[in-house]
Design a protein around this motif. Structure first.
Motif, PDB file in Angstrom:
ATOM      1  N   ARG A  53       0.781  -1.331  -0.030  1.00  0.00           N
ATOM      2  CA  ARG A  53       0.052  -0.030  -0.048  1.00  0.00           C
ATOM      3  C   ARG A  53       0.899   1.315   0.104  1.00  0.00           C
ATOM      4  O   ARG A  53       0.514   2.264  -0.605  1.00  0.00           O
ATOM      5  N   PHE A  54       1.808   1.319   0.750  1.00  0.00           N
ATOM      6  CA  PHE A  54       2.605   2.337   1.130  1.00  0.00           C
ATOM      7  C   PHE A  54       4.059   2.625   0.402  1.00  0.00           C
ATOM      8  O   PHE A  54       4.648   3.592   0.386  1.00  0.00           O
TER       9      PHE A  54
ATOM     10  N   ARG B   1      -0.213  -2.945  18.434  1.00  0.00           N
ATOM     11  CA  ARG B   1      -0.086  -1.650  17.732  1.00  0.00           C
ATOM     12  C   ARG B   1       0.932  -1.525  16.821  1.00  0.00           C
ATOM     13  O   ARG B   1       1.918  -2.180  16.824  1.00  0.00           O
ATOM     14  N   LEU B   2       0.878  -0.515  15.872  1.00  0.00           N
ATOM     15  CA  LEU B   2       1.798  -0.403  14.627  1.00  0.00           C
ATOM     16  C   LEU B   2       2.345   1.173  14.840  1.00  0.00           C
ATOM     17  O   LEU B   2       1.704   2.167  15.271  1.00  0.00           O
TER      18      LEU B   2
ATOM     19  N   LEU C 151       8.509   0.531   9.554  1.00  0.00           N
ATOM     20  CA  LEU C 151       7.083   0.315  10.016  1.00  0.00           C
ATOM     21  C   LEU C 151       7.376  -0.801  11.293  1.00  0.00           C
ATOM     22  O   LEU C 151       8.003  -1.635  10.912  1.00  0.00           O
ATOM     23  N   TRP C 152       6.969  -0.644  12.486  1.00  0.00           N
ATOM     24  CA  TRP C 152       7.170  -1.363  13.450  1.00  0.00           C
ATOM     25  C   TRP C 152       5.812  -1.770  14.209  1.00  0.00           C
ATOM     26  O   TRP C 152       4.968  -1.084  14.168  1.00  0.00           O
ATOM     27  N   ALA C 153       5.870  -3.111  14.849  1.00  0.00           N
ATOM     28  CA  ALA C 153       4.605  -3.610  15.525  1.00  0.00           C
ATOM     29  C   ALA C 153       5.186  -3.589  17.040  1.00  0.00           C
ATOM     30  O   ALA C 153       6.402  -4.138  17.361  1.00  0.00           O
ATOM     31  N   GLY C 154       4.339  -3.201  17.876  1.00  0.00           N
ATOM     32  CA  GLY C 154       4.849  -3.245  19.361  1.00  0.00           C
ATOM     33  C   GLY C 154       3.657  -3.765  20.256  1.00  0.00           C
ATOM     34  O   GLY C 154       2.465  -4.233  19.820  1.00  0.00           O
TER      35      GLY C 154
ATOM     36  N   ALA D 106      -0.849   8.626  10.255  1.00  0.00           N
ATOM     37  CA  ALA D 106      -2.150   8.438  10.633  1.00  0.00           C
ATOM     38  C   ALA D 106      -2.545   7.145  10.041  1.00  0.00           C
ATOM     39  O   ALA D 106      -3.352   6.317  10.785  1.00  0.00           O
ATOM     40  N   GLU D 107      -2.333   7.073   8.923  1.00  0.00           N
ATOM     41  CA  GLU D 107      -2.786   5.713   8.134  1.00  0.00           C
ATOM     42  C   GLU D 107      -2.112   4.455   8.570  1.00  0.00           C
ATOM     43  O   GLU D 107      -2.874   3.361   8.480  1.00  0.00           O
TER      44      GLU D 107
END
Length: 191
Positions: free
Chosen positions: A36-37, A83-84, A93-96, A145-146
């Motif tokens: 997407r990005f 959360r991302l 881009l990370w996940a936590g 925000a996206e």
């Protein structure tokens, strides 16, 4: 190993590796976000949460690292990846997860065990920011925000029962990670 193939040193780190089902869910999020990005999604087998990045170290240090890790007396715990986030400075881009006393205790115990063994590493000066890298090289204009609006709902809980010592070896396809040793989480120090 170093980039020139010298086996006398290796890039080393301690980490938690997610179970297959969670890794698959995170991989799907990473792939969708990169599609997407833009950017490059991390490969599923590389997804991990770093506890201590030691950097380039002599292989002679491996016995001391094993001994230090065996002295860690942290109990098993569960994590919920919920959360991302986007770190603009390195386009990552990370996940936590929500704050976790179990994770904090493990990281602190491991850091103390390494320090008491006289092992130094540059990352120790940084605050512990638990995360899993999902994608790199996102475009600078990626809307934060996206990213943060992407849902992590439905990801399974992560039962953390062990941590690993791993090595990172550069390759043409990106770094390859190899687990060198595994350490169970118990509240009792191994002798």
């Amino acid at each position: 190993m170093t980039e020139n193939g010298d086996a006398a040193t290796r890039r080393l780190f301690f980490a938690l590796w997610p179970p297959a089902e969670l890794a698959a869910g995170l991989d799907a999020i990473a792939s969708a976000a990169a599609q997407r990005f833009g950017g490059k999604a991390s490969r599923r087998e590389k997804l991990h949460l770093t506890l201590a990045f030691l950097g380039e170290q002599s292989v002679a240090i491996l016995p001391a690292l094993h001994d230090a890790a065996r002295r860690v007396a942290a109990a098993p715990f569960d994590l919920v990846v919920d959360r991302l986030g986007l770190w603009r400075h390195n386009r990552l881009l990370w996940a936590g997860c929500a704050p976790s006393p179990g994770l904090d205790a493990l990281a602190a115990q491991l850091g103390a065990a390494l320090a008491s063994a006289g092992i130094t590493w540059t990352e120790r000066q940084r605050a512990f920011k638990p995360h899993l890298t999902l994608a790199r090289k996102l475009p600078a204009a990626t809307p934060a925000a996206e990213i943060t609006a992407i849902s992590c709902a439905g990801l399974p809980a992560w039962p953390c029962t062990r941590f690993v010592l791993a090595a990172s070896q550069p390759s043409a396809a990106g770094s390859l990670y190899s687990p060198l040793a595994e350490f169970p989480l118990t509240a009792v120090v191994a002798k």
